[in-house]
Motif scaffolding. Structure first.
Motif, mmCIF file in Angstrom:
data_model
loop_
_atom_site.group_PDB
_atom_site.id
_atom_site.type_symbol
_atom_site.label_atom_id
_atom_site.label_comp_id
_atom_site.label_asym_id
_atom_site.label_seq_id
_atom_site.Cartn_x
_atom_site.Cartn_y
_atom_site.Cartn_z
ATOM 1 N N VAL A 295 0.968 -1.200 0.110
ATOM 2 C CA VAL A 295 -0.151 0.096 -0.017
ATOM 3 C C VAL A 295 0.891 1.145 0.053
ATOM 4 O O VAL A 295 2.061 1.247 0.352
ATOM 5 N N ALA A 296 0.468 2.278 -0.416
ATOM 6 C CA ALA A 296 1.124 3.488 -0.356
ATOM 7 C C ALA A 296 0.342 4.533 0.350
ATOM 8 O O ALA A 296 -0.902 4.605 0.335
ATOM 9 N N GLY A 297 1.020 5.694 0.924
ATOM 10 C CA GLY A 297 0.254 6.562 2.014
ATOM 11 C C GLY A 297 -0.482 6.042 3.004
ATOM 12 O O GLY A 297 -0.303 4.853 3.454
ATOM 13 N N THR A 298 -1.983 6.329 2.959
ATOM 14 C CA THR A 298 -2.986 5.803 3.996
ATOM 15 C C THR A 298 -3.794 4.860 2.962
ATOM 16 O O THR A 298 -4.701 4.462 3.748
ATOM 17 N N SER A 299 -3.492 4.540 1.967
ATOM 18 C CA SER A 299 -4.433 3.638 1.167
ATOM 19 C C SER A 299 -4.376 2.086 1.800
ATOM 20 O O SER A 299 -3.429 1.923 2.667
ATOM 21 N N GLY A 300 -5.294 1.249 1.337
ATOM 22 C CA GLY A 300 -5.304 -0.023 1.862
ATOM 23 C C GLY A 300 -6.047 0.084 3.150
ATOM 24 O O GLY A 300 -6.240 0.862 3.881
ATOM 25 N N THR B 62 -5.384 -4.102 -0.692
ATOM 26 C CA THR B 62 -4.110 -3.302 -0.957
ATOM 27 C C THR B 62 -4.392 -2.493 -2.520
ATOM 28 O O THR B 62 -5.308 -3.041 -3.114
ATOM 29 N N HIS B 63 -3.231 -1.928 -2.755
ATOM 30 C CA HIS B 63 -3.263 -1.285 -3.994
ATOM 31 C C HIS B 63 -1.783 -2.013 -4.528
ATOM 32 O O HIS B 63 -1.048 -0.882 -5.254
#
Ligand SMILES: [Zn+2]
Length: 213
Positions: free
Chosen positions: A25-30, A98-99
């Motif tokens: 995941v990146a940043g606050t994603s997922g 997740t991304h």
């Protein structure tokens, strides 16, 4: 009553941090959740919170209808997708969204990831199918994921990302890792030649070896 959930909240937080450190995941994603079916309580990561500063207390406890039982923060914006997966797949007690970039690239070009690796059978249950596009944060996204995961432990979300499920947080996490690994190898294989999917004969042999249905 709430104290007994601390261990679950801690495990959800640690799993979310691991998925960040593994670049799933990146940043606050997922988002990550665990569902206690006996008491119908879902523990889910909070929305818009940096995984590096998230504490176990930041993990929200709630019912699947949206009623918050514990937590000062709002639950993940994808809580309805998680809730719908728990409603639709009764064997699932953990969901990770997740991304992860290589797998998500296949979700973007609307391609499933075919069964090209032996590990995909025990970890994913076969190829990695796509869930039809639905708006982020919607119940429909969960419904499409349930349809895609009838006989699988993970799927791609069109133009969005990945979902992996399991009976435990560790199981859902390792499956999310394998989705990204399979996507990476499939991507490399396409650059060096034409990938070959596993034959039905070898799938049967592998199913016997891994004691799969
Ligand atoms: Zn997402």
């Amino acid at each position: 009553m709430i104290e007994k959930y601390y261990e679950i909240q801690e495990k959800v937080q640690k799993t979310a941090l691991k998925s960040y450190e593994q670049n799933l995941v990146a940043g606050t994603s997922g988002n990550v959740s665990y569902y206690d079916r006996e008491n119908a309580i879902m523990a889910i990561t909070a929305t818009n919170l940096d995984y590096k500063i998230m504490t176990p207390e930041d993990v929200v406890l709630m019912h699947l209808d949206g009623e918050i039982i514990y937590g000062d923060l709002r639950p993940s914006s994808e809580w309805q997708m998680h809730a719908e997966i728990y409603r639709g797949l009764s064997h699932v007690n953990s969901v990770i969204h997740t991304h992860s970039p290589r797998a998500t690239s296949f979700a973007v070009v609307h391609e499933d990831i075919p069964l090209i690796l032996v590990e995909m059978l025990p970890f994913i249950g076969g190829d990695i199918p796509r869930a039809k596009f639905a708006l982020p944060g919607s119940v429909e996204l969960g419904k499409e994921a349930v349809i895609a995961m009838q006989n699988r432990n993970a799927c791609l979300l069109e133009n969005h990302g990945v979902v992996a499920v399991g009976t435990t947080l560790d199981q859902a996490y390792i499956r999310a890792v394998y989705v990204e690994d399979a996507a990476k190898i499939y991507h490399f294989a396409r650059q060096v030649g034409e990938p070959k999917v596993l034959s039905n004969e070898n799938i049967d042999l592998l199913r016997k070896k891994y004691n799969l249905k």
